[in-house]
Design an enzyme around this catalytic site. Sequence first.
Site, PDB file in Angstrom:
ATOM      1  N   ASP A  63      64.111  34.881  31.683  1.00 26.36           N
ATOM      2  CA  ASP A  63      64.738  34.336  32.893  1.00 26.36           C
ATOM      3  C   ASP A  63      65.400  33.009  32.536  1.00 26.36           C
ATOM      4  O   ASP A  63      64.984  32.323  31.589  1.00 26.36           O
ATOM      5  CB  ASP A  63      63.704  34.118  34.000  1.00 26.36           C
ATOM      6  CG  ASP A  63      64.363  33.723  35.313  1.00 26.36           C
ATOM      7  OD1 ASP A  63      65.129  34.531  35.858  1.00 26.36           O
ATOM      8  OD2 ASP A  63      64.122  32.596  35.791  1.00 26.36           O
ATOM      9  N   GLU A  76      67.410  29.337  34.310  1.00 25.02           N
ATOM     10  CA  GLU A  76      67.868  28.533  35.437  1.00 25.02           C
ATOM     11  C   GLU A  76      69.164  27.862  35.008  1.00 25.02           C
ATOM     12  O   GLU A  76      69.356  27.559  33.815  1.00 25.02           O
ATOM     13  CB  GLU A  76      66.828  27.481  35.835  1.00 25.02           C
ATOM     14  CG  GLU A  76      65.512  28.047  36.339  1.00 25.02           C
ATOM     15  CD  GLU A  76      65.645  28.888  37.600  1.00 25.02           C
ATOM     16  OE1 GLU A  76      66.605  28.664  38.370  1.00 25.02           O
ATOM     17  OE2 GLU A  76      64.783  29.760  37.811  1.00 25.02           O
ATOM     18  N   ASP A 123      73.141  22.671  45.651  1.00 22.10           N
ATOM     19  CA  ASP A 123      72.443  23.890  46.071  1.00 22.10           C
ATOM     20  C   ASP A 123      71.532  24.406  44.969  1.00 22.10           C
ATOM     21  O   ASP A 123      70.439  24.916  45.243  1.00 22.10           O
ATOM     22  CB  ASP A 123      73.451  24.974  46.459  1.00 22.10           C
ATOM     23  CG  ASP A 123      74.152  24.680  47.772  1.00 22.10           C
ATOM     24  OD1 ASP A 123      73.645  23.830  48.530  1.00 22.10           O
ATOM     25  OD2 ASP A 123      75.199  25.298  48.044  1.00 22.10           O
ATOM     26  N   HIS A 144      65.905  25.140  41.936  1.00 26.44           N
ATOM     27  CA  HIS A 144      65.016  24.950  40.780  1.00 26.44           C
ATOM     28  C   HIS A 144      64.330  23.592  40.737  1.00 26.44           C
ATOM     29  O   HIS A 144      63.300  23.438  40.068  1.00 26.44           O
ATOM     30  CB  HIS A 144      65.751  25.214  39.469  1.00 26.44           C
ATOM     31  CG  HIS A 144      67.016  24.418  39.270  1.00 26.44           C
ATOM     32  ND1 HIS A 144      67.037  23.044  39.159  1.00 26.44           N
ATOM     33  CD2 HIS A 144      68.309  24.823  39.125  1.00 26.44           C
ATOM     34  CE1 HIS A 144      68.277  22.623  38.968  1.00 26.44           C
ATOM     35  NE2 HIS A 144      69.074  23.689  38.951  1.00 26.44           N
ATOM     36  N   HIS A 151      62.018  27.835  41.943  1.00 30.20           N
ATOM     37  CA  HIS A 151      62.292  28.719  40.821  1.00 30.20           C
ATOM     38  C   HIS A 151      62.050  27.960  39.514  1.00 30.20           C
ATOM     39  O   HIS A 151      62.406  26.795  39.384  1.00 30.20           O
ATOM     40  CB  HIS A 151      63.748  29.190  40.850  1.00 30.20           C
ATOM     41  CG  HIS A 151      64.027  30.174  41.940  1.00 30.20           C
ATOM     42  ND1 HIS A 151      64.793  31.296  41.739  1.00 30.20           N
ATOM     43  CD2 HIS A 151      63.632  30.218  43.230  1.00 30.20           C
ATOM     44  CE1 HIS A 151      64.876  31.981  42.884  1.00 30.20           C
ATOM     45  NE2 HIS A 151      64.178  31.332  43.794  1.00 30.20           N
ATOM     46  N   ASP A 189      58.939  32.415  36.501  1.00 31.35           N
ATOM     47  CA  ASP A 189      59.587  33.626  36.996  1.00 31.35           C
ATOM     48  C   ASP A 189      59.501  34.755  35.965  1.00 31.35           C
ATOM     49  O   ASP A 189      59.353  35.927  36.330  1.00 31.35           O
ATOM     50  CB  ASP A 189      61.054  33.346  37.342  1.00 31.35           C
ATOM     51  CG  ASP A 189      61.189  32.543  38.634  1.00 31.35           C
ATOM     52  OD1 ASP A 189      60.147  32.217  39.232  1.00 31.35           O
ATOM     53  OD2 ASP A 189      62.325  32.249  39.036  1.00 31.35           O
TER      54      ASP A 189
END
Length: 242
Positions: free
Chosen positions: A7, A9, A52, A57, A152, A157
């Site tokens: 995963d 970010e 945003d 995160h 997140h 994750d």
Amino acid sequence: MRQIVLDTETTGLSAETGDRIIEIGCVELVSRKLTGNNKHFYLNPGRDSHEDALKVHGISNEFLRDKPKFAQVADELLDYLQDAEIIIHNAAFDVGFLNKELELIGRPAFRSFVGSITDTLAMAKEMYPGKRNSLDALCDRLGVDNSGRTLHGALLDAELLADVYINLTRGQDALLIDLSPSDTVAGITTQVDLRQFTLPVLLASDQEHEAHEAVLQQLDKASGGKTLWRLFSAAEAAKPVA
């Protein structure tokens, strides 16, 4: 079989317009079991995250200032991922960002380094048509504890997705007992002859039939009237009685 659940970010939603990766989390599975041989990187993207994205995160721009650039960890990451099956939720997003990072340092596309890529979002959409299939929704549906996920994070994750993937692909394996050498006594494994048991036949209730029909109707809608279960049932009903 070696699998890596991955995963990322990012600073925003578009690699093509300059957004970059700020975190990569990888969790290793061997023979569908967690090994603990994981990888985790925070990266300095060379730009600020969108507002945003920060809300998603929570990784501040200041925190990333002294972290390595992607180019500094690329070899370590690619060596770790080499030839493995990579499992990603919404793979197009993460692979798009990884491709851009590799392109910026003059390296080939991500797929050239790994064995294959499996998209758990595509899997979930096929298994649960018409339902929400975000990571949180799948955790709730499959009984995976995500109570610690307030924001997140790539490694968290990836760990959650590993549990989700194992549940998504469990199938008949869930009915088998996995005996390792430590589960045996003096090298002897006890086997049970199931033929000695008489198992009762439990018929579905009217309510269960109605629930089953509702699911089939959803599948009919999603598949354009090509639900395999209905085709199979019709074929069975058409067979002559012996």
